[in-house]
Motif scaffolding. Structure first.
Motif, PDB file in Angstrom:
ATOM      1  N   SER A 108     -40.400  17.976 -77.011  1.00 59.61           N
ATOM      2  CA  SER A 108     -39.379  18.686 -77.788  1.00 59.61           C
ATOM      3  C   SER A 108     -37.985  18.484 -77.212  1.00 59.61           C
ATOM      4  O   SER A 108     -37.796  18.501 -75.989  1.00 59.61           O
ATOM      5  N   THR A 109     -37.017  18.307 -78.105  1.00 57.27           N
ATOM      6  CA  THR A 109     -35.601  18.248 -77.737  1.00 57.27           C
ATOM      7  C   THR A 109     -34.864  19.238 -78.625  1.00 57.27           C
ATOM      8  O   THR A 109     -34.919  19.140 -79.851  1.00 57.27           O
ATOM      9  N   ILE A 110     -34.193  20.200 -78.002  1.00 61.06           N
ATOM     10  CA  ILE A 110     -33.453  21.236 -78.726  1.00 61.06           C
ATOM     11  C   ILE A 110     -31.989  21.122 -78.308  1.00 61.06           C
ATOM     12  O   ILE A 110     -31.671  21.107 -77.124  1.00 61.06           O
ATOM     13  N   ILE A 111     -31.097  21.052 -79.295  1.00 61.39           N
ATOM     14  CA  ILE A 111     -29.664  20.977 -79.033  1.00 61.39           C
ATOM     15  C   ILE A 111     -28.996  22.197 -79.656  1.00 61.39           C
ATOM     16  O   ILE A 111     -29.202  22.484 -80.832  1.00 61.39           O
ATOM     17  N   PHE A 112     -28.227  22.900 -78.845  1.00 61.79           N
ATOM     18  CA  PHE A 112     -27.450  24.040 -79.317  1.00 61.79           C
ATOM     19  C   PHE A 112     -25.981  23.642 -79.320  1.00 61.79           C
ATOM     20  O   PHE A 112     -25.463  23.190 -78.294  1.00 61.79           O
ATOM     21  N   MET A 160     -11.998  31.475 -63.093  1.00 59.14           N
ATOM     22  CA  MET A 160     -12.617  31.116 -61.835  1.00 59.14           C
ATOM     23  C   MET A 160     -12.299  29.670 -61.509  1.00 59.14           C
ATOM     24  O   MET A 160     -12.062  28.873 -62.405  1.00 59.14           O
ATOM     25  N   LYS A 161     -12.334  29.327 -60.260  1.00 59.74           N
ATOM     26  CA  LYS A 161     -12.101  27.960 -59.805  1.00 59.74           C
ATOM     27  C   LYS A 161     -13.378  27.142 -60.036  1.00 59.74           C
ATOM     28  O   LYS A 161     -14.484  27.599 -59.766  1.00 59.74           O
ATOM     29  N   CYS A 162     -13.230  25.938 -60.562  1.00 58.01           N
ATOM     30  CA  CYS A 162     -14.370  25.055 -60.832  1.00 58.01           C
ATOM     31  C   CYS A 162     -15.037  24.651 -59.516  1.00 58.01           C
ATOM     32  O   CYS A 162     -14.372  24.185 -58.592  1.00 58.01           O
ATOM     33  N   VAL A 163     -16.359  24.804 -59.444  1.00 52.79           N
ATOM     34  CA  VAL A 163     -17.078  24.429 -58.227  1.00 52.79           C
ATOM     35  C   VAL A 163     -17.366  22.928 -58.177  1.00 52.79           C
ATOM     36  O   VAL A 163     -17.727  22.413 -57.123  1.00 52.79           O
ATOM     37  N   ILE A 164     -17.178  22.226 -59.288  1.00 51.54           N
ATOM     38  CA  ILE A 164     -17.423  20.783 -59.314  1.00 51.54           C
ATOM     39  C   ILE A 164     -16.201  20.022 -58.813  1.00 51.54           C
ATOM     40  O   ILE A 164     -16.279  19.281 -57.839  1.00 51.54           O
ATOM     41  N   CYS A 165     -15.062  20.191 -59.481  1.00 57.02           N
ATOM     42  CA  CYS A 165     -13.860  19.434 -59.092  1.00 57.02           C
ATOM     43  C   CYS A 165     -12.998  20.181 -58.076  1.00 57.02           C
ATOM     44  O   CYS A 165     -12.146  19.585 -57.439  1.00 57.02           O
ATOM     45  N   LYS A 166     -13.221  21.476 -57.972  1.00 50.86           N
ATOM     46  CA  LYS A 166     -12.490  22.336 -57.034  1.00 50.86           C
ATOM     47  C   LYS A 166     -10.974  22.349 -57.263  1.00 50.86           C
ATOM     48  O   LYS A 166     -10.216  22.741 -56.401  1.00 50.86           O
ATOM     49  N   GLN A 167     -10.549  21.925 -58.456  1.00 47.72           N
ATOM     50  CA  GLN A 167      -9.117  21.890 -58.734  1.00 47.72           C
ATOM     51  C   GLN A 167      -8.739  22.708 -59.964  1.00 47.72           C
ATOM     52  O   GLN A 167      -7.704  23.345 -59.979  1.00 47.72           O
ATOM     53  N   GLY A 168      -9.569  22.646 -60.987  1.00 42.03           N
ATOM     54  CA  GLY A 168      -9.235  23.314 -62.232  1.00 42.03           C
ATOM     55  C   GLY A 168      -9.699  24.754 -62.286  1.00 42.03           C
ATOM     56  O   GLY A 168     -10.591  25.181 -61.555  1.00 42.03           O
ATOM     57  N   GLU A 169      -9.067  25.494 -63.181  1.00 40.09           N
ATOM     58  CA  GLU A 169      -9.491  26.865 -63.507  1.00 40.09           C
ATOM     59  C   GLU A 169     -10.279  26.797 -64.808  1.00 40.09           C
ATOM     60  O   GLU A 169     -10.048  25.933 -65.647  1.00 40.09           O
ATOM     61  N   THR A 170     -11.212  27.726 -64.984  1.00 45.25           N
ATOM     62  CA  THR A 170     -11.995  27.746 -66.212  1.00 45.25           C
ATOM     63  C   THR A 170     -11.325  28.620 -67.263  1.00 45.25           C
ATOM     64  O   THR A 170     -10.619  29.584 -66.935  1.00 45.25           O
ATOM     65  N   ARG A 171     -11.545  28.253 -68.504  1.00 51.05           N
ATOM     66  CA  ARG A 171     -11.021  28.979 -69.659  1.00 51.05           C
ATOM     67  C   ARG A 171     -12.150  29.164 -70.670  1.00 51.05           C
ATOM     68  O   ARG A 171     -13.050  28.327 -70.753  1.00 51.05           O
ATOM     69  N   PRO A 172     -12.108  30.222 -71.457  1.00 47.40           N
ATOM     70  CA  PRO A 172     -13.137  30.406 -72.489  1.00 47.40           C
ATOM     71  C   PRO A 172     -13.098  29.253 -73.494  1.00 47.40           C
ATOM     72  O   PRO A 172     -12.033  28.767 -73.861  1.00 47.40           O
ATOM     73  N   GLY A 173     -14.287  28.822 -73.890  1.00 52.77           N
ATOM     74  CA  GLY A 173     -14.403  27.750 -74.876  1.00 52.77           C
ATOM     75  C   GLY A 173     -15.842  27.636 -75.340  1.00 52.77           C
ATOM     76  O   GLY A 173     -16.631  28.586 -75.210  1.00 52.77           O
ATOM     77  N   PHE A 174     -16.171  26.476 -75.857  1.00 57.15           N
ATOM     78  CA  PHE A 174     -17.522  26.229 -76.373  1.00 57.15           C
ATOM     79  C   PHE A 174     -18.012  24.875 -75.886  1.00 57.15           C
ATOM     80  O   PHE A 174     -17.221  23.965 -75.659  1.00 57.15           O
ATOM     81  N   THR A 175     -19.342  24.764 -75.754  1.00 55.94           N
ATOM     82  CA  THR A 175     -19.954  23.521 -75.305  1.00 55.94           C
ATOM     83  C   THR A 175     -21.248  23.296 -76.075  1.00 55.94           C
ATOM     84  O   THR A 175     -21.656  24.142 -76.876  1.00 55.94           O
ATOM     85  N   HIS A 176     -21.877  22.166 -75.842  1.00 62.40           N
ATOM     86  CA  HIS A 176     -23.199  21.865 -76.402  1.00 62.40           C
ATOM     87  C   HIS A 176     -24.198  21.901 -75.253  1.00 62.40           C
ATOM     88  O   HIS A 176     -23.873  21.506 -74.130  1.00 62.40           O
ATOM     89  N   VAL A 177     -25.409  22.348 -75.543  1.00 63.74           N
ATOM     90  CA  VAL A 177     -26.469  22.392 -74.540  1.00 63.74           C
ATOM     91  C   VAL A 177     -27.689  21.689 -75.115  1.00 63.74           C
ATOM     92  O   VAL A 177     -28.122  21.991 -76.230  1.00 63.74           O
ATOM     93  N   MET A 178     -28.237  20.721 -74.366  1.00 68.12           N
ATOM     94  CA  MET A 178     -29.441  20.022 -74.789  1.00 68.12           C
ATOM     95  C   MET A 178     -30.559  20.331 -73.797  1.00 68.12           C
ATOM     96  O   MET A 178     -30.373  20.219 -72.583  1.00 68.12           O
ATOM     97  N   LEU A 179     -31.709  20.732 -74.328  1.00 66.80           N
ATOM     98  CA  LEU A 179     -32.877  21.027 -73.502  1.00 66.80           C
ATOM     99  C   LEU A 179     -34.035  20.149 -73.958  1.00 66.80           C
ATOM    100  O   LEU A 179     -34.244  19.961 -75.164  1.00 66.80           O
ATOM    101  N   GLU A 180     -34.771  19.630 -73.003  1.00 63.36           N
ATOM    102  CA  GLU A 180     -35.969  18.852 -73.306  1.00 63.36           C
ATOM    103  C   GLU A 180     -37.155  19.474 -72.582  1.00 63.36           C
ATOM    104  O   GLU A 180     -37.058  19.805 -71.406  1.00 63.36           O
TER     105      GLU A 180
END
Length: 76
Positions: free
Chosen positions: A25-29, A1-21
């Protein structure tokens, strides 16, 4: 899919970190599966993964966790 933020790149499968507060409590995945923009690095997490993260974070907060870091794959 086309990135809605930069509108230039395509997305690829990968991994990221997610932090919730929530309150005190602070939980990081780590290693959360996502679609990552090849141009700007913006991460898009699926609805199913988001539901699971919110469920796990909610349970951690209810148990009184202040700070927790966990690998998402191990939490599933």
């Amino acid at each position: 899919m086309k990135c809605v933020i930069c509108k230039q790149g395509e997305t690829r499968p990968g991994f990221t970190h997610v932090m919730l507060e929530r309150g005190e409590s602070t939980i990081i995945f780590k290693s959360v599966p996502a679609q990552i923009c090849e141009n700007c690095g913006e991460a898009y997490v699926s609805e199913e993964v988001t539901d699971r993260i919110l469920s796990l974070a909610g349970a951690a907060c209810q148990s009184g966790v202040q700070t927790e870091i966990r690998y998402f794959a191990e939490a599933v």
